[in-house]
Write an enzyme that holds these catalytic residues in place. Structure first.
Site, PDB file in Angstrom:
ATOM      1  CB  THR A  13      49.716  40.425  44.416  1.00 53.92           C
ATOM      2  OG1 THR A  13      49.262  40.365  43.059  1.00 53.92           O
ATOM      3  CG2 THR A  13      51.127  40.977  44.460  1.00 53.92           C
ATOM      4  N   GLY A  14      47.434  38.833  45.988  1.00 51.17           N
ATOM      5  CA  GLY A  14      46.047  38.371  46.015  1.00 51.17           C
ATOM      6  C   GLY A  14      45.943  36.868  45.998  1.00 51.17           C
ATOM      7  CB  SER A  15      48.262  34.322  46.647  1.00 52.45           C
ATOM      8  OG  SER A  15      49.095  34.986  47.582  1.00 52.45           O
ATOM      9  CB  THR A  16      44.198  34.960  50.887  1.00 50.62           C
ATOM     10  OG1 THR A  16      43.314  35.947  50.337  1.00 50.62           O
ATOM     11  CG2 THR A  16      45.434  35.634  51.469  1.00 50.62           C
ATOM     12  CB  SER A  17      40.492  33.178  48.062  1.00 54.40           C
ATOM     13  OG  SER A  17      40.367  34.487  47.523  1.00 54.40           O
ATOM     14  N   GLY A  20      44.652  32.956  42.634  1.00 52.00           N
ATOM     15  CA  GLY A  20      45.927  33.192  43.305  1.00 52.00           C
ATOM     16  C   GLY A  20      46.328  32.057  44.214  1.00 52.00           C
ATOM     17  CB  SER A 141      40.370  39.546  32.390  1.00 49.43           C
ATOM     18  OG  SER A 141      39.045  39.181  32.039  1.00 49.43           O
ATOM     19  CE1 TYR A 154      38.656  42.362  36.370  1.00 48.76           C
ATOM     20  CE2 TYR A 154      37.608  41.685  34.315  1.00 48.76           C
ATOM     21  CZ  TYR A 154      38.446  41.409  35.384  1.00 48.76           C
ATOM     22  OH  TYR A 154      39.064  40.181  35.456  1.00 48.76           O
TER      23      TYR A 154
END
Length: 264
Positions: A13-17, A20, A141, A154
């Site tokens: 998931t969240g792998s366009t930049s 990821g 994190s 966060y």
């Protein structure tokens, strides 16, 4: 080292930049089949086109912070095939004083950073347990262990993700399924790099000096005294997904350059 990931189906998931994307590239180089996910068709399609030369790449647009879209993602993944590896990487953060973070922002942190992983794991973990094979890796994190006053919401969401990972791992006892979390620290992504470069210019300093001063004064406990690369983080994730890491389960693997001053 042979990682035996050839033809494994991996959802990131969240792998366009950022991290990821680096994880996706690393899996493709190991022969895995990768499902790219992001919030926009444009970004997902662009990434599929960019990475297709490396191997088999699928793209599914979905905002995993929204339950209905997460459900749609799950259905599309099942249409593609049996998922071998789930990487819950999607996350949001903003530097902001605690008193200025309102309830809706807190809820957004939890919907994006935590509940997306909850929903996907709730769907895919039982199938992995039934097949007696699979990996779930949650990208947390160092802020989940070392709280920062300007990143409290966060950090709390990332602490919860570490707890989720350990709890899910307890469900895998005696199987060939593992669940782990990875704790990146300051990492040099494309977007973050542009932000730091502009910030250095605003302060009238060259980039190298600005970075050295940041680690000297803001992150003095860092042992590497630099930003990690996305490739370094990705290599840890890919190793945890491999057969070579089958004895690692329920762990919070650090990739934060030694910022956290603890032996455990």
């Amino acid at each position: 080292m042979e990682l035996n990931l050839n033809n494994k189906l991996v959802l990131i998931t969240g792998s366009t930049s950022g991290i990821g994307k680096a994880i996706a590239i690393s899996f493709l180089k190991e022969g895995a089949k990768v499902i790219i996910n992001g919030r926009s068709d444009e970004n997902v399609n662009a990434m599929v086109k960019e990475l297709s030369s490396l191997g088999t790449v699928y793209g599914v647009r979905a905002n995993v912070a929204v339950k209905t879209e997460c459900d749609e993602l799950i259905n599309k993944v099942n249409e593609i095939g049996a998922l071998d590896v789930l990487i819950n990487n999607t996350g949001v953060f903003k530097v902001k004083p605690f008193v200025d973070v309102m309830d809706d922002e807190w809820l957004d942190y939890f919907q994006t950073n935590l509940m997306s992983a909850v929903r996907l794991s709730r769907s895919f973990l039982p199938i992995m347990l039934e097949r007696n094979a699979g990996r779930i890796i949650n990208i947390s994190s160092e802020a989940g262990v070392k709280p920062y006053p300007e990143l409290i919401a966060y950090g709390v969401s990332k602490t919860s993700l570490i707890t989720l990972s350990r709890g899910l791992a307890e469900m895998t006892k005696g199987t060939n399924v593992t669940v782990n979390s990875v704790l990146p620290g300051p990492t040099w992504t494309e977007g973050f790099g542009a932000f730091i470069t502009d910030l250095a210019k605003e302060n009238g300093k060259d980039l190298d000096t600005f970075i050295k001063e940041y680690f000297k004064y803001e992150q003095p406990t860092s042992l590497i005294q630099r930003y990690a690369s996305v490739e370094e983080v990705a290599s840890i994730v890919v190793f945890l997904a491999s057969d070579r890491a089958s004895a690692i389960n329920g762990s919070a693997q650090r990739a934060e350059g030694g910022i956290i001053q603890s032996i455990l």
